[in-house]
Design a protein around this motif. Structure first.
Motif, PDB file in Angstrom:
ATOM      1  N   PRO A  27       0.812  -1.223   0.000  1.00  7.84           N
ATOM      2  CA  PRO A  27       0.000   0.000   0.000  1.00  7.84           C
ATOM      3  C   PRO A  27       0.846   1.273   0.000  1.00  7.84           C
ATOM      4  O   PRO A  27       0.504   2.245  -0.670  1.00  7.84           O
ATOM      5  CB  PRO A  27      -0.822  -0.103   1.287  1.00  7.84           C
ATOM      6  N   VAL A  28       1.947   1.263   0.716  1.00  4.68           N
ATOM      7  CA  VAL A  28       2.825   2.440   0.767  1.00  4.68           C
ATOM      8  C   VAL A  28       3.486   2.654  -0.585  1.00  4.68           C
ATOM      9  O   VAL A  28       3.538   3.780  -1.096  1.00  4.68           O
ATOM     10  CB  VAL A  28       3.874   2.296   1.889  1.00  4.68           C
ATOM     11  N   LYS A  29       3.983   1.582  -1.185  1.00  5.73           N
ATOM     12  CA  LYS A  29       4.611   1.703  -2.504  1.00  5.73           C
ATOM     13  C   LYS A  29       3.628   2.243  -3.534  1.00  5.73           C
ATOM     14  O   LYS A  29       3.967   3.112  -4.333  1.00  5.73           O
ATOM     15  CB  LYS A  29       5.134   0.346  -2.978  1.00  5.73           C
ATOM     16  N   VAL A  30       2.407   1.747  -3.509  1.00  6.20           N
ATOM     17  CA  VAL A  30       1.388   2.191  -4.459  1.00  6.20           C
ATOM     18  C   VAL A  30       1.057   3.666  -4.227  1.00  6.20           C
ATOM     19  O   VAL A  30       0.930   4.439  -5.182  1.00  6.20           O
ATOM     20  CB  VAL A  30       0.119   1.314  -4.359  1.00  6.20           C
ATOM     21  N   ALA A  31       0.941   4.072  -2.978  1.00  4.94           N
ATOM     22  CA  ALA A  31       0.632   5.473  -2.668  1.00  4.94           C
ATOM     23  C   ALA A  31       1.749   6.403  -3.138  1.00  4.94           C
ATOM     24  O   ALA A  31       1.481   7.463  -3.719  1.00  4.94           O
ATOM     25  CB  ALA A  31       0.399   5.635  -1.170  1.00  4.94           C
ATOM     26  N   ILE A  32       2.994   6.011  -2.921  1.00  9.42           N
ATOM     27  CA  ILE A  32       4.132   6.828  -3.347  1.00  9.42           C
ATOM     28  C   ILE A  32       4.188   6.894  -4.874  1.00  9.42           C
ATOM     29  O   ILE A  32       4.379   7.969  -5.452  1.00  9.42           O
ATOM     30  CB  ILE A  32       5.441   6.287  -2.749  1.00  9.42           C
TER      31      ILE A  32
END
Length: 90
Positions: A27-32
């Motif tokens: 989720p963090v990678k996708v948000a970034i």
């Protein structure tokens, strides 16, 4: 261009991660990546013939798609919530 600041990254990690050091979860990678894609899209609206940046944009979109597919296999509900929060079409 497609750079986002450390503060923006920290906010995304805080919002989508499990803790403040969680920079590797899907989720963090996708948000970034979504934030970088938005910034690069704005750049390309101004510089229409910048094909090198366009290639980078396409690679980021493909990377985000791969991360989303991986995340969806492990957590269907989290996937739906994430794409709704980020406003990603699917």
């Amino acid at each position: 261009m497609s750079c986002i600041t450390k503060e923006e990254t920290a906010k995304l990690v805080e919002k989508h991660g499990t803790n403040k050091d969680d920079t590797g979860s899907s989720p963090v990678k996708v948000a970034i990546l979504t934030s970088k894609i938005a910034a690069l899209t704005e750049h390309l609206k101004i510089h229409k013939k910048d094909n090198h940046s366009r290639r980078g944009l396409l690679m980021m979109v493909n990377k985000r798609r791969s991360e989303l597919d991986y995340f969806r296999r492990g957590n269907e509900d989290g996937y739906k919530k994430l794409i709704e929060e980020l406003g990603i079409r699917r």
